[in-house]
Design a protein around this motif. Structure first.
Motif, PDB file in Angstrom:
ATOM      1  N   LYS A 154      -4.357 -48.186 -25.703  1.00 48.07           N
ATOM      2  CA  LYS A 154      -2.960 -47.861 -25.389  1.00 48.07           C
ATOM      3  C   LYS A 154      -2.707 -46.361 -25.440  1.00 48.07           C
ATOM      4  N   HIS A 155      -3.551 -45.618 -26.153  1.00 49.70           N
ATOM      5  CA  HIS A 155      -3.423 -44.163 -26.216  1.00 49.70           C
ATOM      6  C   HIS A 155      -4.080 -43.572 -24.964  1.00 49.70           C
ATOM      7  N   LYS A 156      -3.320 -43.500 -23.897  1.00 49.56           N
ATOM      8  CA  LYS A 156      -3.879 -43.056 -22.621  1.00 49.56           C
ATOM      9  C   LYS A 156      -4.461 -41.650 -22.704  1.00 49.56           C
ATOM     10  N   ASP A 157      -3.859 -40.816 -23.577  1.00 49.08           N
ATOM     11  CA  ASP A 157      -4.361 -39.445 -23.698  1.00 49.08           C
ATOM     12  C   ASP A 157      -5.680 -39.387 -24.445  1.00 49.08           C
ATOM     13  N   TRP A 158      -6.061 -40.467 -25.138  1.00 48.08           N
ATOM     14  CA  TRP A 158      -7.355 -40.513 -25.820  1.00 48.08           C
ATOM     15  C   TRP A 158      -8.468 -40.942 -24.870  1.00 48.08           C
ATOM     16  N   VAL A 159      -8.136 -41.858 -23.961  1.00 46.21           N
ATOM     17  CA  VAL A 159      -9.167 -42.494 -23.133  1.00 46.21           C
ATOM     18  C   VAL A 159      -9.467 -41.622 -21.923  1.00 46.21           C
ATOM     19  N   LYS A 160      -9.976 -40.445 -22.194  1.00 44.76           N
ATOM     20  CA  LYS A 160     -10.382 -39.509 -21.168  1.00 44.76           C
ATOM     21  C   LYS A 160     -11.272 -38.460 -21.825  1.00 44.76           C
ATOM     22  N   VAL A 161     -12.005 -37.723 -21.027  1.00 44.64           N
ATOM     23  CA  VAL A 161     -12.848 -36.649 -21.554  1.00 44.64           C
ATOM     24  C   VAL A 161     -12.228 -35.324 -21.114  1.00 44.64           C
ATOM     25  N   ALA A 162     -11.777 -34.545 -22.079  1.00 42.52           N
ATOM     26  CA  ALA A 162     -11.171 -33.248 -21.799  1.00 42.52           C
ATOM     27  C   ALA A 162     -12.049 -32.144 -22.369  1.00 42.52           C
ATOM     28  N   SER A 163     -12.084 -31.002 -21.703  1.00 42.46           N
ATOM     29  CA  SER A 163     -12.859 -29.865 -22.192  1.00 42.46           C
ATOM     30  C   SER A 163     -12.221 -29.312 -23.464  1.00 42.46           C
ATOM     31  N   VAL A 164     -13.039 -29.184 -24.510  1.00 43.47           N
ATOM     32  CA  VAL A 164     -12.559 -28.631 -25.780  1.00 43.47           C
ATOM     33  C   VAL A 164     -13.578 -27.604 -26.263  1.00 43.47           C
ATOM     34  N   PRO A 165     -13.138 -26.597 -27.015  1.00 46.05           N
ATOM     35  CA  PRO A 165     -14.068 -25.548 -27.472  1.00 46.05           C
ATOM     36  C   PRO A 165     -15.231 -26.072 -28.302  1.00 46.05           C
ATOM     37  N   ALA A 166     -15.003 -27.145 -29.063  1.00 46.32           N
ATOM     38  CA  ALA A 166     -16.055 -27.666 -29.934  1.00 46.32           C
ATOM     39  C   ALA A 166     -17.017 -28.596 -29.209  1.00 46.32           C
ATOM     40  N   GLY A 167     -16.679 -29.030 -27.988  1.00 42.18           N
ATOM     41  CA  GLY A 167     -17.557 -29.915 -27.236  1.00 42.18           C
ATOM     42  C   GLY A 167     -17.393 -31.378 -27.562  1.00 42.18           C
ATOM     43  N   ILE A 168     -16.671 -31.703 -28.639  1.00 39.70           N
ATOM     44  CA  ILE A 168     -16.476 -33.095 -29.017  1.00 39.70           C
ATOM     45  C   ILE A 168     -15.125 -33.242 -29.701  1.00 39.70           C
ATOM     46  N   VAL A 169     -14.448 -34.342 -29.395  1.00 44.62           N
ATOM     47  CA  VAL A 169     -13.190 -34.669 -30.051  1.00 44.62           C
ATOM     48  C   VAL A 169     -13.277 -36.118 -30.515  1.00 44.62           C
ATOM     49  N   VAL A 170     -12.717 -36.407 -31.692  1.00 47.80           N
ATOM     50  CA  VAL A 170     -12.788 -37.741 -32.291  1.00 47.80           C
ATOM     51  C   VAL A 170     -11.379 -38.292 -32.460  1.00 47.80           C
ATOM     52  N   HIS A 171     -11.188 -39.540 -32.031  1.00 44.56           N
ATOM     53  CA  HIS A 171      -9.910 -40.235 -32.232  1.00 44.56           C
ATOM     54  C   HIS A 171     -10.183 -41.530 -33.005  1.00 44.56           C
ATOM     55  N   ASP A 172      -9.274 -41.877 -33.896  1.00 42.42           N
ATOM     56  CA  ASP A 172      -9.452 -43.055 -34.751  1.00 42.42           C
ATOM     57  C   ASP A 172      -8.065 -43.611 -35.082  1.00 42.42           C
ATOM     58  N   ILE A 173      -7.775 -44.826 -34.617  1.00 43.61           N
ATOM     59  CA  ILE A 173      -6.439 -45.395 -34.850  1.00 43.61           C
ATOM     60  C   ILE A 173      -6.165 -45.628 -36.324  1.00 43.61           C
ATOM     61  N   HIS A 174      -7.231 -45.829 -37.135  1.00 47.34           N
ATOM     62  CA  HIS A 174      -7.037 -46.075 -38.565  1.00 47.34           C
ATOM     63  C   HIS A 174      -6.809 -44.787 -39.345  1.00 47.34           C
ATOM     64  N   ARG A 175      -7.226 -43.673 -38.775  1.00 46.42           N
ATOM     65  CA  ARG A 175      -7.094 -42.401 -39.469  1.00 46.42           C
ATOM     66  C   ARG A 175      -6.030 -41.517 -38.844  1.00 46.42           C
ATOM     67  N   ALA A 176      -5.700 -41.791 -37.550  1.00 46.28           N
ATOM     68  CA  ALA A 176      -4.705 -41.009 -36.817  1.00 46.28           C
ATOM     69  C   ALA A 176      -4.998 -39.523 -36.907  1.00 46.28           C
ATOM     70  N   GLU A 177      -6.264 -39.181 -36.625  1.00 41.20           N
ATOM     71  CA  GLU A 177      -6.642 -37.766 -36.707  1.00 41.20           C
ATOM     72  C   GLU A 177      -7.590 -37.418 -35.582  1.00 41.20           C
ATOM     73  N   GLU A 178      -7.696 -36.154 -35.311  1.00 39.94           N
ATOM     74  CA  GLU A 178      -8.689 -35.624 -34.393  1.00 39.94           C
ATOM     75  C   GLU A 178      -9.632 -34.726 -35.163  1.00 39.94           C
ATOM     76  N   GLY A 179     -10.874 -34.604 -34.700  1.00 41.38           N
ATOM     77  CA  GLY A 179     -11.813 -33.707 -35.358  1.00 41.38           C
ATOM     78  C   GLY A 179     -12.739 -33.080 -34.371  1.00 41.38           C
TER      79      GLY A 179
END
Length: 409
Positions: free
Chosen positions: A384-409
């Motif tokens: 349901k998080h449409k903004d999560w279900v995609k690959v976007a360019s980020v400086p770190a090369g990796i982004v993490v999403h977790d519905i149980h933690r509600a955080e990015e890393g």
């Protein structure tokens, strides 16, 4: 995914839901989320909890998201082989067949009488689950394992039965029925299973890109001692890969490919975070969670650092005239031109209050349905998080999403 996409349910004796089959809900056309050219499914080990992974896959399938790369350890390797070793339209039914088979009541086992109604309350349900786990220990599970007779404790040193409590011949036959190994090795979906060599302790991935896999490779990944027997492949014997690394995330990241824009679904069955124990049952359960939980943060931090270093190398070599670079330096510069970028969607099974340390070998059909439903619901919530279900360019090369933690890393 909306609420209408959730399974039709009926109540069982324990109050757990039944699940619809693939025929009840045909999947939409295969699609790739925005910015994505590769989809990976990363499956942790966890025994009976593995039905959660089947629920995760069902939600992905119903959303039209099919993996290009499946990597698993232990039960994750088994679920992964069923997924990669079948056509998309057959996968849910084959997963259902596997979990229905191995969670059926073993011969002579007792089940909760349906006329007594659903089991309610944490303590009664924990008692029923504990009894189901004891049944698995005494009788084994259909299509999976049976007790060795005589017991290894009564077998002479070097005898066939001397090194494991159970025989996994039934699992061999189950996998042969449910996995098309010709399809698995054909390479439409890359598949890898992690195992550890018994004599050297070296960890190894059996990967379809460099090895022709058979049923033994899948079984080796799930051969957890001392319960299940080691599996011989060529001149080496193997045990469960979870003894060394219970999550194959690093293998997937290491083989993402230079220009990969990967959307990875990592499915963990043990949570690294949990409540402070209040009794010995809690202590045993929490210890197992910590021991087998993934080290996702370590893996992603390693990837970020490698990504940062390669970007730095690319920048430094770009400041040197091309004619002054050696052949080795030119090759290094070229390898840093297209770096992989990864979005990791982390799905973690959150155990129920009544589940204890036996949760990974409590093979009741009721618990299987609950685990499956939990994976389905968690994945639907993630999608349901449409903004999560995609690959976007980020400086770190990796982004993490977790519905149980509600955080990015």
């Amino acid at each position: 995914m909306d609420s209408e996409a959730l399974p039709k349910t009926e109540q069982t004796a324990t109050g757990s839901p039944t699940l619809r089959t693939a025929a009840d809900s045909p999947a939409p056309a295969h699609r790739r989320p925005p910015g994505c050219n590769q989809i990976a499914l990363v499956l942790q080990g966890g025994g009976a909890l593995g039905a959660y992974q089947a629920g995760v896959y069902q939600a992905l399938h119903e959303a039209g998201i099919e993996p290009d790369f499946v990597a698993g350890v232990s039960i994750g390797a088994i679920n992964g082989a069923i997924i990669a070793g079948n056509a998309p339209e057959q996968r849910i039914d084959r997963l259902r067949a596997f979990w229905d088979t191995i969670t059926a009541h073993p011969m002579g086992a007792w089940s909760w009488p349906s006329f007594l109604g659903p089991v309610e309350g944490d303590e009664p349900r924990r008692a029923v689950n504990t009894f189901a786990a004891l049944q698995a220990m005494m009788f084994g599970q259909p299509g999976f394992f049976t007790p060795n007779v005589p017991s290894p404790w009564l077998s002479p040193r070097g005898a066939k039965n001397a090194t494991s409590l159970y025989d996994t011949t039934p699992l061999r036959e189950t996998l042969r029925k449910l996995v098309d190994f010709d399809r698995l090795n054909a390479g439409a979906v890359r598949y890898a299973a992690g195992a550890v060599a018994v004599t050297s302790g070296n960890f190894r991935y059996f990967d379809t890109t460099d090895t022709t896999l058979a049923v033994e490779h899948v079984m080796a990944s799930g051969a957890l001692p001392p319960a299940l027997p080691m599996v011989r492949i060529d001149h080496e014997c193997y045990w469960d890969g979870g003894l060394v690394s219970n999550t194959p995330l690093q293998h997937v990241l290491d083989h993402a490919g230079a220009a990969a824009r990967m959307l990875a679904f990592q499915v963990d069955l043990f949570s690294s975070r949990g409540r402070l124990p209040r009794d010995m049952m809690d202590v045993l359960s929490r210890e197992k969670d910590i021991r087998y939980s993934s080290r996702t943060r370590l893996g992603t931090d390693t990837f970020k650092e490698r990504f940062r270093q390669r970007r730095l190398i690319r920048s430094l070599l770009g400041k040197i005239p091309e004619e002054r670079l050696s052949a080795e330096e030119k090759a290094l510069k070229a390898s840093c031109e297209n770096l992989p970028e990864v979005t990791l969607l982390h799905l973690i099974y959150e155990q129920a209050a009544y589940e204890g340390q036996a949760k990974d070998y409590e093979f009741s059909a009721a618990s299987m349905r609950e685990h499956w439903q939990a994976g389905l619901a968690d994945t639907n919530a993630t999608l349901k998080h449409k903004d999560w279900v995609k690959v976007a360019s980020v400086p770190a090369g990796i982004v993490v999403h977790d519905i149980h933690r509600a955080e990015e890393g």
